[in-house]
Design a protein around this motif. Structure first.
Motif, PDB file in Angstrom:
ATOM      1  N   MET A  63     -19.865   2.464  46.837  1.00  0.00           N
ATOM      2  CA  MET A  63     -18.780   1.482  46.906  1.00  0.00           C
ATOM      3  C   MET A  63     -18.248   1.129  45.521  1.00  0.00           C
ATOM      4  N   MET A  64     -19.135   1.101  44.530  1.00  0.00           N
ATOM      5  CA  MET A  64     -18.739   0.780  43.160  1.00  0.00           C
ATOM      6  C   MET A  64     -19.492   1.689  42.203  1.00  0.00           C
ATOM      7  N   PRO A  65     -18.875   2.031  41.069  1.00  0.00           N
ATOM      8  CA  PRO A  65     -19.586   2.837  40.069  1.00  0.00           C
ATOM      9  C   PRO A  65     -20.597   1.986  39.320  1.00  0.00           C
ATOM     10  N   PRO A  66     -21.483   2.615  38.538  1.00  0.00           N
ATOM     11  CA  PRO A  66     -22.457   1.834  37.754  1.00  0.00           C
ATOM     12  C   PRO A  66     -21.755   0.863  36.812  1.00  0.00           C
ATOM     13  N   ASP A  71     -21.133  -9.453  36.704  1.00  0.00           N
ATOM     14  CA  ASP A  71     -19.850 -10.048  36.327  1.00  0.00           C
ATOM     15  C   ASP A  71     -18.790  -8.969  36.135  1.00  0.00           C
ATOM     16  N   GLN A  72     -19.175  -7.866  35.489  1.00  0.00           N
ATOM     17  CA  GLN A  72     -18.220  -6.779  35.305  1.00  0.00           C
ATOM     18  C   GLN A  72     -17.840  -6.167  36.648  1.00  0.00           C
ATOM     19  N   LEU A  73     -18.823  -6.002  37.528  1.00  0.00           N
ATOM     20  CA  LEU A  73     -18.547  -5.443  38.857  1.00  0.00           C
ATOM     21  C   LEU A  73     -17.524  -6.303  39.588  1.00  0.00           C
ATOM     22  N   VAL A  76     -13.946  -5.990  37.919  1.00  0.00           N
ATOM     23  CA  VAL A  76     -13.234  -4.742  38.209  1.00  0.00           C
ATOM     24  C   VAL A  76     -12.825  -4.690  39.676  1.00  0.00           C
ATOM     25  N   LEU A  77     -13.740  -5.064  40.568  1.00  0.00           N
ATOM     26  CA  LEU A  77     -13.413  -5.083  41.989  1.00  0.00           C
ATOM     27  C   LEU A  77     -12.250  -6.038  42.253  1.00  0.00           C
ATOM     28  N   GLY A  78     -12.261  -7.182  41.575  1.00  0.00           N
ATOM     29  CA  GLY A  78     -11.170  -8.138  41.735  1.00  0.00           C
ATOM     30  C   GLY A  78      -9.833  -7.566  41.294  1.00  0.00           C
ATOM     31  N   LEU A  79      -9.822  -6.792  40.213  1.00  0.00           N
ATOM     32  CA  LEU A  79      -8.575  -6.173  39.747  1.00  0.00           C
ATOM     33  C   LEU A  79      -8.039  -5.186  40.781  1.00  0.00           C
TER      34      LEU A  79
END
Length: 234
Positions: A63-66, A71-73, A76-79
């Motif tokens: 679902m997401m990269p490393p 907080d970074q996850l 980025v997901l929010g963007l």
């Protein structure tokens, strides 16, 4: 256009583009490819959940990269989700509009729209539910709408592809046809999407009446002695 929605700023869009370019797998999308991909998800005939399309952006099965931190996850997901929702807001505005993001390049002193990456992303978005797109693609109108995208986004679109898409000017001409074509696709699928949405809303809000609750028919008696009586249930 909805002025209250927090569209990505230019700085945030560039930040997301930098992340896609340098911090995901080599198979991941660039920002223009992602933009085309999300437009196809937004306008198409099938309601696709993020779990169906997020891994395609990163070029992984996850679902997401490393990430370096939670907080970074979330950032980025929010963007990504704000950009996707921004596309939907444009499609729901009055008048409906889209703002495709692709590159501009200079060739022999002239600037040309380069939508090949964007169109490739749109085709990838269509292929998530390719069979569902076929009723449109089998019509003359649908074929005409898809033509500029197919010419730029597919490797083997047709026998005349090289002849009419080889020069920067030809490719730029196809690119300029894309916004209206995508809006036409959106109009084509909108009745189906609205009907499906209304069914979901109706199901979600369907009242659940207990046997001792007042009957919703309005007679003023308990449900079990009115419409809920065994003889009345079907």
């Amino acid at each position: 256009m909805n002025k209250s929605f927090a569209f990505l700023t230019n700085e945030e869009f560039d930040e997301l583009g930098h992340f896609l370019l340098y911090d995901v797998a080599e198979e991941g999308m660039t920002i223009d490819t992602m933009d085309g991909f999300l437009h196809a998800v937004a306008v198409g005939p099938t309601d696709l959940q993020p779990r169906h399309w997020l891994p395609k952006i990163w070029g992984t099965e996850e679902m997401m990269p490393p990430m370096e931190s939670i907080d970074q996850l979330n950032h980025v997901l929010g963007l990504v989700m704000r950009h996707f929702n921004g596309i939907i807001v444009g499609l729901e505005s009055d008048p409906r509009e889209i703002d495709p993001h692709w590159t501009i390049f200079n060739y022999e002193g002239k600037e040309y729209d380069d939508a090949e990456g964007w169109a490739s992303g749109f085709v990838q978005g269509m292929r998530l539910s390719w069979n569902d797109w076929q009723p449109m693609l089998q019509t003359p109108e649908g074929q005409a709408w898809f033509r500029p995208i197919g010419l730029l986004g597919e490797d083997d679109f047709g026998p005349d592809q090289d002849a009419i898409s080889s020069s920067p000017a030809q490719r730029a001409e196809h690119a300029l046809q894309i916004p209206e074509a995508v809006l036409a696709m959106h109009r084509h699928w909108l009745p189906m999407r609205l009907a499906r949405y209304e069914r979901k809303v109706a199901k979600a809000w369907q009242p659940k009446v207990g046997r001792n609750d007042p009957c919703p028919c309005g007679k003023g008696v308990k449900f079990k002695k009115c419409c809920g009586a065994a003889v009345n249930l079907h």
